[in-house]
Design a protein around this motif. Structure first.
Motif, PDB file in Angstrom:
ATOM      1  N   ALA A 121       0.793  -1.264   0.076  1.00  0.00           N
ATOM      2  CA  ALA A 121       0.049  -0.025   0.108  1.00  0.00           C
ATOM      3  C   ALA A 121       0.929   1.415   0.054  1.00  0.00           C
ATOM      4  N   GLU A 122       1.976   1.096   0.489  1.00  0.00           N
ATOM      5  CA  GLU A 122       3.007   2.332   0.658  1.00  0.00           C
ATOM      6  C   GLU A 122       3.757   2.340  -0.759  1.00  0.00           C
ATOM      7  N   ARG A 123       3.939   1.507  -1.279  1.00  0.00           N
ATOM      8  CA  ARG A 123       5.016   1.375  -2.631  1.00  0.00           C
ATOM      9  C   ARG A 123       4.065   1.713  -3.725  1.00  0.00           C
ATOM     10  N   LEU A 124       2.932   1.222  -3.953  1.00  0.00           N
ATOM     11  CA  LEU A 124       2.188   1.227  -5.230  1.00  0.00           C
ATOM     12  C   LEU A 124       2.060   2.784  -5.439  1.00  0.00           C
ATOM     13  N   PRO A 125       1.579   3.676  -4.731  1.00  0.00           N
ATOM     14  CA  PRO A 125       1.426   5.237  -5.079  1.00  0.00           C
ATOM     15  C   PRO A 125       2.625   5.469  -5.644  1.00  0.00           C
ATOM     16  N   ILE A 126       3.789   5.152  -5.073  1.00  0.00           N
ATOM     17  CA  ILE A 126       4.992   5.529  -5.921  1.00  0.00           C
ATOM     18  C   ILE A 126       5.104   5.555  -7.236  1.00  0.00           C
ATOM     19  N   GLN A 128       2.852   4.119  -9.357  1.00  0.00           N
ATOM     20  CA  GLN A 128       1.706   4.234 -10.226  1.00  0.00           C
ATOM     21  C   GLN A 128       1.964   5.561 -10.658  1.00  0.00           C
ATOM     22  N   ALA A 129       2.686   6.826  -9.772  1.00  0.00           N
ATOM     23  CA  ALA A 129       2.792   7.937 -10.366  1.00  0.00           C
ATOM     24  C   ALA A 129       3.729   8.092 -11.337  1.00  0.00           C
ATOM     25  N   GLN A 130       4.783   7.105 -11.251  1.00  0.00           N
ATOM     26  CA  GLN A 130       5.634   7.200 -12.260  1.00  0.00           C
ATOM     27  C   GLN A 130       5.391   6.563 -13.555  1.00  0.00           C
ATOM     28  N   LEU A 131       4.491   5.520 -13.524  1.00  0.00           N
ATOM     29  CA  LEU A 131       3.950   4.931 -14.661  1.00  0.00           C
ATOM     30  C   LEU A 131       2.904   5.422 -15.191  1.00  0.00           C
ATOM     31  N   LYS A 132       2.333   6.377 -14.307  1.00  0.00           N
ATOM     32  CA  LYS A 132       1.033   6.866 -14.742  1.00  0.00           C
ATOM     33  C   LYS A 132      -0.080   5.779 -15.123  1.00  0.00           C
ATOM     34  N   VAL A 133      -0.505   4.907 -14.260  1.00  0.00           N
ATOM     35  CA  VAL A 133      -1.227   3.706 -14.007  1.00  0.00           C
ATOM     36  C   VAL A 133      -1.692   3.751 -12.872  1.00  0.00           C
ATOM     37  N   LYS A 134      -3.305   3.125 -12.772  1.00  0.00           N
ATOM     38  CA  LYS A 134      -3.665   2.805 -11.474  1.00  0.00           C
ATOM     39  C   LYS A 134      -4.617   1.691 -11.530  1.00  0.00           C
ATOM     40  N   PRO A 135      -4.251   0.553 -10.622  1.00  0.00           N
ATOM     41  CA  PRO A 135      -5.165  -0.620 -10.632  1.00  0.00           C
ATOM     42  C   PRO A 135      -6.284  -0.477 -10.099  1.00  0.00           C
ATOM     43  N   LYS A 136      -7.183  -1.182 -10.294  1.00  0.00           N
ATOM     44  CA  LYS A 136      -8.496  -1.070  -9.668  1.00  0.00           C
ATOM     45  C   LYS A 136      -8.639  -1.361  -8.112  1.00  0.00           C
ATOM     46  N   SER A 137      -7.676  -2.518  -7.712  1.00  0.00           N
ATOM     47  CA  SER A 137      -7.498  -3.047  -6.669  1.00  0.00           C
ATOM     48  C   SER A 137      -6.525  -4.014  -6.497  1.00  0.00           C
TER      49      SER A 137
END
Length: 217
Positions: A121-126, A128-137
């Motif tokens: 949960a802490e590492r995903l946002p880092i 996600q921002a670099q890759l400009k993607v967002k998983p549903k869950s």
């Protein structure tokens, strides 16, 4: 790659890059990485390791972690378990008082599930921002064969045993699965995207291949 030094074998992973100098790194489990400039010969790499052989063996002797973690697990006060790449006594990770081996194993698994969920949960946002993607869950699961998955509907899963690996290795699995949101296969475009975020990803893959067998309950 490996060499023999003072009647002992030293095994190490080599990562070639754009650096100008050769560097040797050992993590908390005794995993050795040699970062070498592109074009460095195999013999030059081995010679560099030989020159540091005595220091490497001394550090490996002090760590002793790899030998211990591959031994059968001991669910008592002296049992040692990996957490985020370091070895801990069981009572340092969970409350062990009054519990038998089976209850300790269940409690430890819950600890790893919770720890893995927190780190992911802490590492995903880092990334996600670099890759400009967002998983549903994302979910934490138990798997004997996969460290992570990405479904066609953009749902990610991560193996709870990742909580035993160093954070930088967890980061690799996070990046790997997020890149599947852009490329669902493992073609060149996929690996270029992974490498663009994490140039040393092969080092992380090597860690999982080598130490994954110790990351068990």
């Amino acid at each position: 790659m490996n060499i023999e030094f003072e009647n002992q074998e030293i095994t190490f992973h080599v990562s070639y890059g754009n650096s100008k100098k050769l560097a040797i790194h050992m993590d908390g489990t005794g995993f050795i990485t040699v970062k070498a400039p592109k074009g460095t010969s195999e013999e030059a790499v081995k010679e560099a390791v030989r020159q540091h052989g005595r220091v490497i063996l001394q550090r490996l002797a002090r760590l002793g972690t790899l030998r211990e973690t591959f031994q059968p697990k001991s669910y008592d006060e002296e049992g040692k378990f990996l957490h985020l790449g370091k070895a801990y006594l069981l009572h340092e990770l969970i409350d062990t008082e009054g519990l038998d081996a089976e209850e300790l194993k269940l409690r430890l698994k819950k600890f790893y599930f919770a720890s893995c969920k927190k780190v992911i949960a802490e590492r995903l946002p880092i990334y996600q921002a670099q890759l400009k993607v967002k998983p549903k869950s994302f979910e934490i699961e138990e798997s004997a064969t996969k460290w992570g998955t990405c479904s066609s509907d953009k749902r990610l899963t991560f193996n709870y045993r990742l909580a035993m690996a160093p954070v930088e290795v967890i980061d690799y699995v996070v990046v790997h699965e997020l890149c599947h949101l852009l490329h669902m296969n493992h073609d060149r475009s996929f690996w270029r995207r992974v490498g663009g975020i994490m140039p040393d990803y092969k080092e992380k893959e090597a860690y999982l291949a080598r130490y994954g067998g110790a990351m068990t309950l």
